[in-house]
Design a protein around this motif. Structure first.
Motif, PDB file in Angstrom:
ATOM      1  N   UNK A  12      68.413  26.171  68.357  1.00 18.46           N
ATOM      2  CA  UNK A  12      69.344  27.050  67.551  1.00 18.46           C
ATOM      3  C   UNK A  12      70.388  27.466  68.638  1.00 18.46           C
ATOM      4  N   UNK A  13      71.604  27.311  67.934  1.00 17.61           N
ATOM      5  CA  UNK A  13      72.770  27.791  68.890  1.00 17.61           C
ATOM      6  C   UNK A  13      72.918  29.228  68.987  1.00 17.61           C
ATOM      7  N   UNK A  43      71.186  14.095  63.669  1.00 17.72           N
ATOM      8  CA  UNK A  43      69.881  14.360  62.990  1.00 17.72           C
ATOM      9  C   UNK A  43      68.616  14.169  63.964  1.00 17.72           C
ATOM     10  N   UNK A  44      69.007  13.409  64.883  1.00 12.06           N
ATOM     11  CA  UNK A  44      67.767  12.853  65.858  1.00 12.06           C
ATOM     12  C   UNK A  44      67.408  14.042  66.711  1.00 12.06           C
ATOM     13  N   UNK A  66      74.209  30.305  62.952  1.00 10.81           N
ATOM     14  CA  UNK A  66      73.622  29.483  61.717  1.00 10.81           C
ATOM     15  C   UNK A  66      74.516  28.544  61.550  1.00 10.81           C
ATOM     16  N   UNK A  67      76.024  28.579  61.488  1.00 13.14           N
ATOM     17  CA  UNK A  67      76.808  27.591  61.151  1.00 13.14           C
ATOM     18  C   UNK A  67      76.856  26.643  62.090  1.00 13.14           C
ATOM     19  N   UNK A  94      75.802  22.664  61.793  1.00 12.70           N
ATOM     20  CA  UNK A  94      76.470  21.432  62.036  1.00 12.70           C
ATOM     21  C   UNK A  94      76.077  20.467  63.157  1.00 12.70           C
ATOM     22  N   UNK A  95      75.567  21.204  64.095  1.00 13.01           N
ATOM     23  CA  UNK A  95      74.989  20.361  65.508  1.00 13.01           C
ATOM     24  C   UNK A  95      73.874  19.567  64.796  1.00 13.01           C
TER      25      UNK A  95
END
Lengths: 341, 293
Positions: A39-40, A71-72, A60-61, A65-66
């Motif tokens: 998580x960022x 997705x990998x 969260x945003x 987006x990351x």
């Protein structure tokens, strides 16, 4: 056949295997060296009437987006393979240094989920195969002496345990062996212990799973051996009898060698198939006492958060295991092919 | 063998017959017991007080005015919509069998008629794929299927099952095709057929026994699958086997054992009928690979 014609004939099947077997394998290997992004975190300063305080919250945003952009996830190399949930290299090294003897080391290994699953999978694979061969052989020899009408009947009922879905088969046995079921009650009576419960004991759970495995697989070896018995060299048996060989000698020196190639065939198929034992674990609800590699993968994938990386790493390790078991089959096929030219 | 051996001594006959009866009990009794128990209430089938309750149905009589009740079936089929799972299973099985056989006969025919070296390597690759546990591939499907919105549909599972089925289908059909003499298609070609016409008009008509046997095994694979259908189908599209698993309950949700018992019986019945009609073909299929090797 011309290459061109061959190509068009083979195309549908080759394409389906390429897209849905070969490519997923590549995808599984890739996923096993990536892990989802963490998580960022952002540090915010919130100021109130009593001064300012810094706090770290998840953005969260940005996280979303990351994760959507990649997705990998991030590349971690072999980290997942070596972590505690899989090969647990550090823990194994630690256990090796600390334990006094080999038995203590093994019991330490048993606390690591991957090795526990591996332990059961291998035990299951290598006990079910010989037992099902033996049971199948005994049934085949016995049934071969019945009259024709009875043979058909026995074969009919024998096919049932093999043909039902493993989940259904294991459930049917599980309900009977439940402490409130008919077999469970019977076992309590035999043991003289009204509190006996098969599913509460690790060793009994293992026995139950192996009994299920033999029950499920014996019909296969029975049918194959039974077919083999129909091609027994009759004149050889007759001359052995004239020479004074008794029943056991004839069985041991003629029938068994005649069936031996079939034994190898059945055993190799069985080793491969039993290595993937999975549905019985679900059916017997035995994950507290016995887990298998396949169940491990399923469990990782089925949870609320799908642990793709972890499941992929276990998948790759399972595939390596299958490859080792498969090697003799491949060698055999290669030899057959060479012989035929 | 019997014709050559002397008459069995009595104790041996007793031993053999006893053993066969024991095996028959082991093979059939669990199913008969479950069928019987599925018409009882849970307190009878899983009886704490006395195991004979499962026979007499004491609690069933108390709650349903009769020793038998179809309550479990009603609950599973109507209330929990097991009928939907049954329809899904039918769709999946029929599609998988038809597509598998189409792909498989074409491919296996080519493999059996081509003399080039690559046929061997294709068969070996198929053998390796056959050894892959399906559940190891599932992790590879999920991410792309989610990305492209393919997850959850029956059609996705069908094509995946077809692919997983192909290696086995190829091997089995290949050995059936090899028994058909090559002169047959050669003479058809002399008469002016191309390869496909020879395959379709000459070979397939004599291949029916092999195609039916292989079809049976494709059907069984699709019917019995749990790993793929449980992971790749959305809940409302579940086939029978994952649906049964969902009756068992998890740590979060309570299951209903009697619904599971009734649906297990319902799912076994078609297989029972299948063996009744196709016993000979199933036996032929099992011994196919073995006896020739």
């Amino acid at each position: 056949m011309k290459h061109r014609t061959f190509f068009w004939f083979i195309l549908p099947t080759a394409l389906s295997m390429l897209v849905f077997i070969a490519m997923p394998i590549v995808s599984v290997v890739t996923q096993s060296v990536y892990t989802p992004h963490e998580a960022v975190l952002v540090e915010t300063e919130s100021c109130g009437p009593f001064g300012c305080s810094k706090e770290t919250v998840i953005d969260q945003a940005a996280t979303k987006s990351l994760r959507e952009a990649e997705p990998l996830g991030r590349f971690v190399g072999l980290e997942i393979y070596l972590d505690r949930g899989h090969l647990a290299v550090d823990e194994v090294a630690q256990a090796w240094r600390d334990s006094e003897g080999i038995s203590e080391f093994i019991s330490e290994l048993n606390n690591l989920p991957f090795y526990r699953a591996m332990g059961f999978t291998l035990t299951y694979t290598f006990t079910v195969a010989p037992l099902m061969l033996l049971l199948g052989f005994l049934i085949a020899v016995s049934v071969n002496r019945l009259n024709r009408y009875l043979k058909g009947l026995v074969i009919f009922f024998s096919l049932l345990p093999m043909i039902v879905s493993p989940l259904i088969g294991s459930l049917v046995l599980f309900w009977m062996v439940d402490s409130r079921g008919i077999l469970g009650t019977f076992l309590q009576w035999v043991a003289g212990d009204p509190d006996l419960s098969v599913k509460a004991s690790t060793s009994l759970t293992w026995v139950m799973l192996i009994v299920y495995g033999v029950w499920h697989a014996a019909p296969f070896s029975f049918i194959v051996f039974y077919a083999g018995l129909q091609t027994l060299p009759g004149d050889l048996l007759e001359s052995a009898q004239i020479d004074g060989a008794n029943r056991w000698q004839r069985t041991w020196h003629i029938v068994v060698p005649h069936l031996l190639p079939l034994v190898t065939f059945v055993a190799l198929i069985q080793l491969m198939d039993n290595f993937r034992v999975f549905e019985p674990i679900v059916g017997f609800n035995s994950e507290a006492h016995a887990t298998s590699l396949s169940w491990f993968i399923f469990n990782d994938l089925g949870g609320e958060t799908r642990l793709l990386s972890s499941a992929s790493a276990t998948s790759v390790l399972t595939i390596i295991g299958v490859a080792i078991l498969l090697a003799p089959v491949l060698v055999r096929t290669w030899r057959d092919y060479q012989r035929k030219g | 063998m019997r014709t050559h051996s002397e008459k069995n001594p009595v104790h041996l006959s007793v031993l053999i017959n006893g053993f066969v009866i024991l095996w028959l009990l082991m093979a059939a009794f669990p199913f008969l017991w479950t069928v019987w128990g599925s018409f009882k209430v849970e307190l009878d089938f899983f009886s704490i007080a006395n195991w004979t309750n499962a026979l007499t149905g004491e609690n069933t009589q108390r709650t349903h005015e009769g020793a038998f009740t179809a309550a479990a079936y009603e609950g599973a089929w109507l209330q929990e919509e097991f009928w939907l799972a049954a329809i899904n299973t039918a769709i999946v099985c029929v599609s998988v069998v038809v597509i598998s056989l189409t792909f498989g006969t074409l491919g296996a025919y080519a493999l059996s008629r081509s003399t080039h070296k690559y046929t061997f390597w294709l068969l070996i690759t198929a053998l390796i794929f056959r050894a892959m546990p399906p559940v190891t591939l599932v992790a590879g499907y999920l991410l792309p299927f989610f990305e492209w919105n393919l997850w959850g549909h029956l059609s996705t599972s069908i094509i995946v099952l077809v692919a997983i089925n192909q290696p086995f289908t190829l091997w089995m059909l290949h050995s059936f095709f090899q028994k058909i003499p090559k002169d047959l298609d050669e003479s058809a070609k002399v008469d002016g057929c191309n390869q496909f016409q020879a395959f379709w008009h000459v070979i397939i008509p004599v291949m029916w026994p092999g195609v039916i046997t292989t079809g049976l095994f494709s059907f069984l694979l699709a019917y019995n699958d749990f790993a793929v259908t449980a992971m790749l189908l959305a809940k409302e599209n579940h086939t029978m086997v994952p649906k049964i698993a969902s009756f068992l309950g998890t740590t979060q949700t309570e299951g209903n054992v009697m619904f599971a018992v009734a649906s297990v019986v319902s799912a076994t019945a078609p297989l029972f009928i299948l063996i009744m009609f196709f016993q000979r073909q199933i036996v032929a299929g099992l011994t196919q690979g073995a006896v020739k090797g």
